[in-house]
Design an enzyme around this catalytic site. Structure first.
Site, short mmCIF file in Angstrom:
data_model
loop_
_atom_site.label_atom_id
_atom_site.label_comp_id
_atom_site.label_asym_id
_atom_site.label_seq_id
_atom_site.Cartn_x
_atom_site.Cartn_y
_atom_site.Cartn_z
N HIS A 57 0.33 6.01 -11.33
CA HIS A 57 -0.53 6.70 -9.99
C HIS A 57 0.02 7.65 -8.87
O HIS A 57 -0.10 8.63 -8.54
CB HIS A 57 -1.20 4.90 -9.22
CG HIS A 57 -1.57 5.35 -7.87
ND1 HIS A 57 -2.74 6.08 -7.75
CD2 HIS A 57 -1.55 5.01 -6.43
CE1 HIS A 57 -3.11 5.89 -6.51
NE2 HIS A 57 -2.64 5.39 -5.78
N HIS A 82 4.66 6.75 -2.04
CA HIS A 82 3.59 6.03 -0.77
C HIS A 82 3.27 5.04 -0.92
O HIS A 82 2.60 4.46 0.38
CB HIS A 82 2.55 6.87 -0.71
CG HIS A 82 1.44 6.54 -1.52
ND1 HIS A 82 1.06 7.38 -3.29
CD2 HIS A 82 0.59 6.28 -2.24
CE1 HIS A 82 0.41 7.32 -4.08
NE2 HIS A 82 0.13 5.80 -3.03
N GLU A 86 4.59 -0.28 1.31
CA GLU A 86 3.26 -1.76 0.64
C GLU A 86 3.65 -2.64 0.16
O GLU A 86 3.55 -3.91 -0.01
CB GLU A 86 2.46 -0.88 1.01
CG GLU A 86 0.97 -1.72 0.77
CD GLU A 86 0.45 -0.75 1.00
OE1 GLU A 86 -1.33 -1.28 0.96
OE2 GLU A 86 0.12 0.80 1.44
N ASP A 87 3.88 -2.33 -1.47
CA ASP A 87 3.97 -3.00 -2.48
C ASP A 87 5.35 -4.01 -2.89
O ASP A 87 5.82 -4.96 -4.02
CB ASP A 87 4.22 -1.98 -4.28
CG ASP A 87 2.04 -2.20 -3.65
OD1 ASP A 87 1.31 -2.70 -2.83
OD2 ASP A 87 1.72 -0.91 -3.93
N ASP A 148 -3.83 10.56 -2.67
CA ASP A 148 -3.85 9.28 -2.94
C ASP A 148 -5.63 8.25 -3.21
O ASP A 148 -6.07 8.32 -4.36
CB ASP A 148 -3.41 8.54 -2.10
CG ASP A 148 -3.32 7.11 -2.17
OD1 ASP A 148 -3.47 6.19 -3.73
OD2 ASP A 148 -3.58 6.46 -0.78
#
Length: 628
Positions: A57, A82, A86-87, A148
């Site tokens: 991705h 990006h 967050e992950d 995205d």
């Protein structure tokens, strides 16, 4: 057969490096590779819903940023990174800044969803605010987010239906219009069609089938029309590429809803592109007009069918020359005459290396309004609705009588126009002339309208103006004026509409607000029977407030009766009438007159005065239900 994902990953990321190689320095290439390696390490345990490694991705997002949007090194690095913060809890924005600098860290921070225990409005609206506020510094963060979102939409089929609806709804409401306003037509068209596909799959398939069937049916005669254009231009010594482009399902669906037509009766389901090369020393406009002249020597031109977007570009920078020509099979055909540069810019939008400054003006305008919205926004939905209404609708160009262009969103009214020209013109607007014709200031405008607004020093913004404007600028100015007005001490019952001087009582609601009722109001009687303790005494005195009332006058018809009634009200009593309706049956005249008064005593005095007119038999106030 199990796929060799390591090989697939290496091939796809190498493609990004190859695309970027000619645009960045050797040092930037080193950083770009480091950004990918960090992303690959951070996502190594993650899988997508399809079962593929998650790193595919970020690679896809970086590919879109590099190849389709032609962004520089730092935005492509941010595309790789990006989702890292967050992950993966092992990495922070501070880590990104330390490794790749403050610019890349800023871009990553903007596109990283902030996890909070409590959101100001909702997570979605907070994320919108975060992204839009980044425009204050840089437009590139929005472009990374668009890349995205584009890849997420391309792979949305792997998500469950509820997630599909959420993501498609966001895309249709926010991201596709944003791409449009940034001039990224390719991205906009793909996003809105993918959104429709997942929101309304059956309707999307039906439209796709209808378009394919129509394209097959029309292919031969459209090919003949295109060849006739080529031959005409070749004879005129003009080089141009000619092709027919069918509108995609979302565009067709929108036009069907706008015009109320079914597919078979919808005009202009396709258009013909004429794309020319501009010779050295010749302007694009000159070439477009030369082509237009050659084509209209061959084909009949539809009167009023020209739209000149070259001299008057859309606010997002779109330029072309549109004309409608009659084909030999008896149908008007929409033809778009564009230079190669115009086509390139329509795909790259604000990213293109363009000389005109309208895109930058729009971005600066966007920044200013977003700053104001952030400071003064009332709530999340209000914030987003104002953004969408002001910037996301396709625009129309209107003109002042002196030829000054005023660009407004579609569905804007004369009031929007007035406030866009300057705030004082809007605040004192009374009436207008559009293309020479007298009209209300609440009338919607259309592309090319010439608008002259007339003012009155006694005019002031009214509450219903808010329902007649779409731009944030107008809404803000009207609200600011209304907010300064003294707030009424009480609310009036919407059923009995009491006025000062009548026998009234108050009823305190659950929110503590007192509503006034006439003592014989059926709604008051109903409330009193249930919550009698909430009845309160009130002193409802008259002031400068005017209250609308309607009276009925019954009289024997005679010469000059109408003049006497009007003279009595306007000259003797110095009152304005909102409406005056009259009906005569067998010499009996019934007049219904709407006006405004300060109190019941004033109304009684008016009625007595009218009663004294010769021939008037009865004057009475109509109940609200009769006067509505």
């Amino acid at each position: 057969m199990e796929q060799d994902y390591d090989k697939i990953i290496d091939e796809k990321v190498q493609h990004v490096y190859d695309v970027m190689a000619s645009r960045i320095t050797a040092d930037e290439m080193v950083k770009l590779r480091e950004a990918f390696n960090l992303a690959r390490e951070a996502h190594k345990e993650q899988k997508r819903k399809t079962g593929e490694p998650y790193i595919l991705h970020p690679i896809a997002v970086a590919t879109i940023a590099a190849e389709e949007l032609m962004l520089g090194a730092n935005p492509v690095m941010a595309a790789f990174l990006h989702d890292v913060v967050e992950d993966n809890k092992n990495y922070s924005i501070a880590d990104i800044q330390e490794m790749f600098g403050s610019d890349v860290a800023f871009l990553v921070r903007v596109v990283t969803k902030q996890k909070k225990e409590k959101y100001v409005e909702s997570q979605q609206v907070d994320n919108y605010r975060q992204m839009l506020n980044s425009v204050e510094y840089d437009i590139r963060a929005l472009l990374v987010k668009l890349a995205d979102r584009l890849h997420n939409m391309r792979t949305l089929s792997s998500m469950p239906p509820d997630k599909q609806m959420k993501i498609a709804g966001e895309t249709d409401y926010f991201y596709a219009p944003l791409a449009n306003r940034l001039g990224l037509y390719g991205v906009k068209i793909e996003l809105e069609n993918l959104s429709l596909k997942f929101r309304c799959p059956h309707e999307y398939k039906e439209l796709s089938d209808l378009i394919a069937r129509d394209e097959a049916h029309q292919r031969e005669r459209l090919a003949r029309f295109s060849q006739q254009i080529r031959d005409t231009l070749t004879t005129a010594g003009i080089e141009a590429d000619v092709n027919v482009e069918y509108r995609l399902p979302c565009s067709v669906w929108r036009k069907m809803r706008k015009y109320g037509d079914d597919f078979n009766h919808l005009k202009y389901r396709h258009f013909t592109n004429v794309i020319f090369t501009t010779p050295s020393g010749v302007s694009e406009k000159t070439m477009a007009l030369r082509i237009y002249s050659a084509l209209t020597d061959k084909f009949k031109e539809k009167p009023g069918g020209i739209i000149n977007y070259i001299d008057s570009p859309k606010e997002n920078g779109y330029q072309s020359f549109h004309v409608k020509l009659l084909a030999d099979f008896g149908r008007w055909q929409e033809v778009h005459i564009s230079s190669e540069r115009m086509i390139r810019d329509s795909q790259l939008g604000c990213v293109a290396d363009r000389t005109e400054n309208n895109i930058q003006r729009w971005i600066e305008k966007f920044k200013g309004v977003l700053r104001d919205l952030s400071r003064n926004g009332r709530d999340g939905i209000d914030f987003m609705d104002n953004v969408v209404a002001t910037f996301y609708n396709d625009d129309i160009m209107t003109f002042t009588p002196k030829g000054r262009p005023i660009v407004l969103p579609q569905r804007s009214t004369i009031l929007d126009f007035a406030y866009e020209v300057y705030a004082g013109l809007g605040e004192k607007a009374k009436y207008a002339r559009v293309n020479g014709f007298l009209t209300s200031i609440k009338e919607p405008l259309h592309r090319g309208d010439v608008v002259e607004v007339f003012t009155d020093p006694d005019a002031t913004p009214q509450p219903d103006w808010l329902d007649s404007v779409v731009t944030y600028k107008a809404k803000k100015a009207i609200r600011a004026y209304l907010d300064k007005l003294p707030k009424p001490q009480y609310q009036r019952c919407p059923y009995c509409h009491p006025i000062p001087g009548e026998e009234v009582v108050g009823f305190r609601g659950d929110d503590g607000e007192v509503t006034l009722h006439k003592r014989d109001c059926q709604e008051l009687i109903r409330l009193a029977s249930r919550q009698g303790d909430d009845i309160v005494s009130v002193d409802f005195k008259d002031d400068t407030t005017l209250y609308p009332v309607t009276i009925a006058v019954t009289a024997v018809d005679r010469y000059h009766l109408f003049i006497d009634l009007v003279d009595s009200i306007t000259n003797d009593l110095h009152l304005n009438m909102d409406s005056f309706n009259t009906h005569t049956t067998d010499s009996i005249v019934t007049c219904t007159i709407s006006l405004a008064v300060h109190s019941s005593q004033e109304l009684e005095s008016i009625m007595n005065h009218i009663s004294s007119i010769k021939g008037v038999d009865e004057v009475k106030r109509l109940p609200v239900k009769e006067s509505d």
